[in-house]
Design an enzyme around this catalytic site. Structure first.
Site, PDB file in Angstrom:
ATOM      1  N   SER A 149       0.827  -1.212   0.000  1.00  0.00           N
ATOM      2  CA  SER A 149       0.000   0.000   0.000  1.00  0.00           C
ATOM      3  C   SER A 149       0.861   1.261   0.000  1.00  0.00           C
ATOM      4  O   SER A 149       2.002   1.266   0.480  1.00  0.00           O
ATOM      5  CB  SER A 149      -0.907   0.031   1.236  1.00  0.00           C
ATOM      6  OG  SER A 149      -1.763  -1.080   1.254  1.00  0.00           O
TER       7      SER A 149
HETATM    8  N1  SAM Z   1      -1.224  -4.631   4.005  1.00  0.00           N
HETATM    9  C1  SAM Z   1      -0.425  -4.905   2.852  1.00  0.00           C
HETATM   10  C2  SAM Z   1       0.932  -4.325   2.897  1.00  0.00           C
HETATM   11  O1  SAM Z   1       1.251  -3.575   3.819  1.00  0.00           O
HETATM   12  O2  SAM Z   1       1.709  -4.656   1.992  1.00  0.00           O
HETATM   13  C3  SAM Z   1      -1.096  -4.490   1.577  1.00  0.00           C
HETATM   14  C4  SAM Z   1      -1.959  -5.519   1.119  1.00  0.00           C
HETATM   15  S1  SAM Z   1      -2.454  -5.623  -0.545  1.00  0.00           S
HETATM   16  C5  SAM Z   1      -3.076  -4.043  -0.925  1.00  0.00           C
HETATM   17  C6  SAM Z   1      -3.895  -6.631  -0.221  1.00  0.00           C
HETATM   18  C7  SAM Z   1      -3.581  -8.042   0.231  1.00  0.00           C
HETATM   19  O3  SAM Z   1      -4.811  -8.661   0.629  1.00  0.00           O
HETATM   20  C8  SAM Z   1      -2.990  -8.925  -0.850  1.00  0.00           C
HETATM   21  O4  SAM Z   1      -1.799  -9.495  -0.403  1.00  0.00           O
HETATM   22  C9  SAM Z   1      -4.063 -10.006  -1.065  1.00  0.00           C
HETATM   23  O5  SAM Z   1      -3.536 -11.268  -1.412  1.00  0.00           O
HETATM   24  C10 SAM Z   1      -4.731 -10.018   0.285  1.00  0.00           C
HETATM   25  N2  SAM Z   1      -6.084 -10.564   0.334  1.00  0.00           N
HETATM   26  C11 SAM Z   1      -7.116 -10.405  -0.548  1.00  0.00           C
HETATM   27  N3  SAM Z   1      -8.200 -11.073  -0.130  1.00  0.00           N
HETATM   28  C12 SAM Z   1      -7.863 -11.659   1.069  1.00  0.00           C
HETATM   29  C13 SAM Z   1      -8.544 -12.478   2.009  1.00  0.00           C
HETATM   30  N4  SAM Z   1      -9.817 -12.867   1.844  1.00  0.00           N
HETATM   31  N5  SAM Z   1      -7.877 -12.896   3.120  1.00  0.00           N
HETATM   32  C14 SAM Z   1      -6.588 -12.542   3.317  1.00  0.00           C
HETATM   33  N6  SAM Z   1      -5.883 -11.790   2.457  1.00  0.00           N
HETATM   34  C15 SAM Z   1      -6.512 -11.338   1.353  1.00  0.00           C
END
Ligand code: SAM
Length: 216
Positions: free
Chosen positions: A64
């Site tokens: 992010s």
């Molecule tokens: N918080 C993260 C960082 O600091 O890098 C950014 C995360 S990225 C924008 C969103 C993440 O959510 C991705 O790694 C994706 O695989 C994960 N994601 C999407 N749906 C999800 C779910 N149902 N449960 C867990 N993770 C999920």
């Protein structure tokens, strides 16, 4: 894994940029100052780590934007010792910032490759986040209740299963909208079945995929 004088200088520049954009919580800024964001990057993008932008990580996901990390963190008013659930571990950067604020962080990632890579990195950096592999839309019933919940992927709705895992008085922040653009919603649990809501503006996240999210 070095954090050089140059990296620290770039981080200070980033802090000034975040302040100009309205991040005025000194503790959040200090936590961001303590996390070497370049260590959470893919090698070929490392040079861009102190730009206020989201960047690609493994599995087609993103780390992010620092402003978004600061904004979500500041909105939750994290206090030391609070138990936080993060949905979407991704690179681990957001979790690391929460951890530097003294929170007990539990973080769920659905992508197996990212889960293993990030759990390993956090352990090498001695950042004490409890990482779980699974569908975060179901929360973490074994660890409830949480003081705060942070969703870091775009949800179609405020996920009821997650809201129920908040303690009364607890807060959840989640981007809610379609797959391209979302509103940042801050929900406060005012009693066991009541919530108040605030719309904090427009953001863009990758989709939250799972049983109570998007179906791919
Ligand atoms: N918080 C993260 C960082 O600091 O890098 C950014 C995360 S990225 C924008 C969103 C993440 O959510 C991705 O790694 C994706 O695989 C994960 N994601 C999407 N749906 C999800 C779910 N149902 N449960 C867990 N993770 C999920």
């Amino acid at each position: 894994m070095k954090d050089t004088f140059k990296h620290r200088g770039l981080r200070r520049q980033l802090l000034l940029e975040l302040k100009e954009k309205g991040i005025d919580d000194q503790k959040v800024l200090e936590a961001i100052n303590q996390v070497p964001r370049h260590l959470f990057f893919l090698k070929n993008f490392e040079q861009f780590a102190y730009e206020d932008k989201a960047y690609p990580i493994e599995s087609g996901q993103t780390i992010s934007q620092p402003y978004t990390v600061a904004f979500q963190t500041m909105s939750l008013e994290i206090k030391p010792g609070e138990k936080i659930l993060e949905i979407g571990t991704g690179s681990g950067y957001q979790g690391a910032v929460l951890s530097k604020l003294g929170a007990e962080v539990h973080s769920i990632e659905r992508d197996e490759k990212l889960f293993h890579r990030t759990a390993q990195l956090l352990s090498e950096l001695a950042i004490p986040i409890k990482c779980y592999l699974g569908d975060g839309t179901k929360g973490l019933p074994s660890q409830t209740p949480f003081d705060k919940i942070i969703v870091t992927a775009g949800a179609p709705d405020l996920t009821d299963a997650l809201m129920q895992q908040l303690r009364v008085g607890g807060k959840m922040i989640s981007p809610v909208g379609d797959k391209n653009v979302q509103k940042m919603i801050l929900a406060k649990k005012t009693s066991s079945n009541n919530y108040s809501y605030q719309d904090l503006g427009t953001f863009k996240f990758v989709p939250l995929i799972g049983e109570h999210g998007w179906k791919n």
